[in-house]
Design an enzyme around this catalytic site. Structure first.
Site: not given
Ligand code: GLC
Length: 726
Positions: A285
């Site tokens: 993430d």
């Molecule tokens: C964010 C979220 C995740 C998302 C990623 C890309 O922090 O936790 O669900 O897909 O970053 O934006």
């Protein structure tokens, strides 16, 4: 002359043969994916390999490291989170990757397409309430088409985090509290994204794993998850969704009982890759590798890189750590070059399977030819119809009959943007069919609509109350539209109280004093605490955040043109003090004691609850037999009759329980469901083909299927029938 002509012919022919002969295997579309992966891998330097394991951003982004400047991004990068609907920037960046790098490896462009790209569908928690996986699959197919035509190859969806705490804003993005339902919907979503012909995009199961157990409903925090709970509650939705072969999985932010998910070798390497055989790649993430330092696991980002990569995390999203440290770690012998090859092969495999090497660019298509297409909007409307839940309907006040004047009141009555919900990608509030416009259209020529906003979502300005009360007094019925802003749920959107702000309750109390019946319409991204509102409402419709096309279905439910069929995918507590409260809990040692002294211990609305305008009567459950061996099946069936006056869709929810198990089991577990439309006076027989190892088993703490011989109870609509598994 003739000789010259022949020479030229030969030269051209030879040139073609030699060019053909020089075409490397990885560029040959006729070669197999594995041949192309292996050939390319063999040609890459360590630096080129490492660059494939990084993801930056490109385009509109509040935290972009390059503010959309194409030249800033290294052309050898493996992936970019792409934030634009215009394909120009993507193609320009892709040409740099294809034309100005040594090997011409295409970039994988990603985006958070969570419940639609421009045609926004109901939030996933609402979609779960439809109990219609085909609708989920189709909606993801539309999302894929719009995203693909906008330069996106990969979505960070579906989110399949089982969650029991509505204070956590991210419950809006998932499919609720049940592992089985979350898995069925997650699998349907992956199929929708990946298996729909020319608009395939890569899916991403997230957030792996146990993010929904976030302590006290806060975000980015610790999660206490035993091995047993990991296997019987948080992994099942991933295990089922893996059946659709998702291209990727995203590691989560949470700390899993002391080891953060993004450096957790057990969950990523041992379970996901080894035991479950996942052959795609794992992306972190956002900056989760760097966050290991804040989580107190490491002192520096180089160690974070070493621990994450060696735990099985293949791609680094936005930590800018892998590109900085992986080569050094290989040189120091702390990271195995073979592990790098495995990770890069996983990334390349996804790119080959998406066809990016052969079709790296996106054709420019006019907005009108890709966004908000008629069939897409129709599907969004059907989806919204099936996700709305009728929670209360005293004296059958709904559907509205002989109504000549409706007072339409509340902060959501004339609001478009907030109906889109969180993570609405390129959705635009101007696209939304608002409640007021839809109600005016629905009741045109039948009833006058008097609108008053009444109050804002929050604050203490009651100056709009008097106008609202006057309109209520002059009307036959009040339709009061209350709820949450789209920013009150989603990421980093936890709320300690799940009750709506006092000003909204005060508005309800004020219009209630008019003496007119009140239909409460709720638009929200989480289960709400309604114990102070519920007694004041004659009817309650949970419309969730329905996306662009929710207004018309809501108006249809008010008029009776739409018969509500949604059932709750997540429990509505009586108050926040009951959290966590969910249906598939384990039985206490004293079932009649241990209750709260100050209030009921029961939820206001349980999982699976939802009313209809039809009157569905369940007949007696019948079983093909009551004893079976573990490798035999039993068929359970029940006939449901619609004794009502209108056709309606009824979802039969089949639960099981193992009342006496050494490995104790929940008091009931959803294991099958079927939704079917039944005409007035007609009947339909729902069936559940019980395969004990599939439908009655659970997982033990080592991830092995556990099916104890003995009694199992098959349950539906309050009926409980025991069977014996030998
Ligand atoms: C964010 C979220 C995740 C998302 C990623 C890309 O922090 O936790 O669900 O897909 O970053 O934006």
């Amino acid at each position: 002359m003739k000789r010259l002509f022949i020479f030229i012919l030969l030269a051209v022919g030879f040139g073609k043969i030699s060019a053909k002969a020089e075409l490397p295997v990885y560029k040959n579309p006729k070669a197999t994916v594995e041949q192309r992966v292996n050939d390319l891998l063999g040609r890459m330097t360590l630096k080129e390999k490492v660059m494939q394991l990084n993801q930056y951003t490109l385009g509109r982004s509040i935290v972009a490291n390059n503010k959309g400047k194409v030249k800033v991004v290294p052309a050898e990068i493996g992936s970019l989170i792409y934030s634009s609907t215009d394909v120009t920037m993507r193609n320009a960046m892709q040409h740099r990757a294809m034309d100005s790098t040594r090997l011409g490896i295409p970039i994988l462009f990603a985006h958070d397409v969570i419940h639609g790209f421009r045609t926004i569908f109901p939030i996933p928690l609402a979609q779960a309430c439809s109990f219609n996986p085909d609708m989920v699959r189709l909606s993801c197919g539309v999302a894929a088409q719009e995203a693909k035509q906008s330069g996106v190859d990969w979505t960070f969806s579906p989110m399949i985090d089982v969650a029991h705490d509505p204070r956590w804003g991210r419950v809006a993005e998932g499919y609720g509290e049940d592992p089985y339902l979350s898995g069925i919907m997650g699998k349907a979503a992956v199929q929708g994204y990946q298996d729909n012909g020319k608009y395939n995009i890569a899916a991403c199961l997230k957030h792996y794993v146990g993010y929904g157990a976030s302590e006290a409903g806060r975000d980015y925090v610790y999660t206490e998850i035993s091995r047993q709970t990991l296997w019987d509650t948080y992994l099942p939705s991933f295990i089922r969704s893996l059946e659709a072969r998702p291209a990727t999985v995203m590691s989560s932010f949470n700390n899993i009982s002391g080891t953060p998910a993004s450096a957790n070798k057990y969950t990523m390497h041992d379970v996901l890759k080894d035991k479950l055989g996942f052959d795609g790649f794992i992306v972190s993430d956002w900056a989760a590798v760097k966050q290991l330092k804040a989580q107190g696991m490491v002192k520096d980002y180089k160690t974070a890189t070493e621990l994450s990569f060696n735990a099985g995390l293949d791609m680094d999203m936005m930590s800018n750590a892998y590109d900085k440290y992986l080569e050094k770690l290989v040189a120091e012998g702390k990271v195995d070059a073979k592990a790098i090859d495995d990770a890069v092969a996983r990334v390349l495999r996804v790119k080959f399977e998406l066809g990016l090497f052969d079709h790296p660019y996106t054709e420019k298509v006019a907005d009108a030819k890709r966004f908000l297409l008629k069939e897409s909007l129709n599907l969004a409307e059907q989806a919204a119809e099936e996700t709305m839940v009728l929670l209360k309907n005293d004296n059958n006040i709904l559907p509205l009959k002989n109504t000549k004047r409706i007072a339409l009141i509340g902060p959501l009555a004339d609001d478009g943007a907030d109906l889109l919900g969180c993570w609405h990608a390129w959705g635009d509030g101007k696209d939304v069919n608002t409640i007021i416009k839809s109600v005016q259209d629905e009741f045109k020529g039948k009833a006058a609509i008097d609108y008053a906003k009444g109050c804002d979502f929050e604050g203490n300005d009651e100056s709009g109350f008097s106008e609202a009360v006057d309109k209520a007094k002059n009307a036959d019925v009040v339709v009061l539209c209350l709820g949450e802003k789209s920013t009150w749920s989603g990421e980093n959107a936890s709320r300690a109280s799940i009750e709506l702000p006092q000003i909204q309750l005060s508005l309800l109390e004020a219009v209630k004093k008019s003496g007119k019946p009140v239909v409460l319409v709720l638009s929200n991204g989480r289960p709400l605490q309604l114990n102070r509102m519920e007694p004041l409402a004659d009817a309650i419709i949970e419309m969730w955040q329905p996306g662009v096309a929710g207004g018309k279905p809501l108006a249809g439910i008010l008029s009776g043109r739409v018969n509500p069929s949604g059932k709750l995918a997540m429990t509505f507590p009586l108050t926040g003090g009951q959290i966590p409260i969910y249906y598939n809990r384990r039985s206490p040692g004293r079932p009649t004691q241990g209750k709260y002294q100050d209030m009921s211990s029961e939820p206001l609305y349980p999982f699976g609850y939802g009313l209809s305008y039809s009157d569905f009567q369940y007949g007696e459950m019948k079983l093909s037999k009551t004893t079976c061996k573990k490798d035999e099946t039993i068929t359970a069936e029940v006939t449901v009759t619609n004794n009502g006056k209108v056709k309606g869709k009824e979802t039969a929810l089949w639960y099981i329980q193992c009342p006496y198990s050494v490995l104790t089991r929940p008091v009931k577990e959803l294991r099958h469901f079927e939704k079917h439309e039944i005409a007035p006076g007609e009947s339909y027989t729902y069936k559940f083909e019980i395969n004990p190892m599939r439908d009655l088993s659970t997982f033990d703490a080592d991830g092995n299927k556990y099916l104890q011989s003995g009694e199992y109870d098959i349950m539906i609509a309050g009926q409980i029938v025991p069977i014996e598994v030998e």
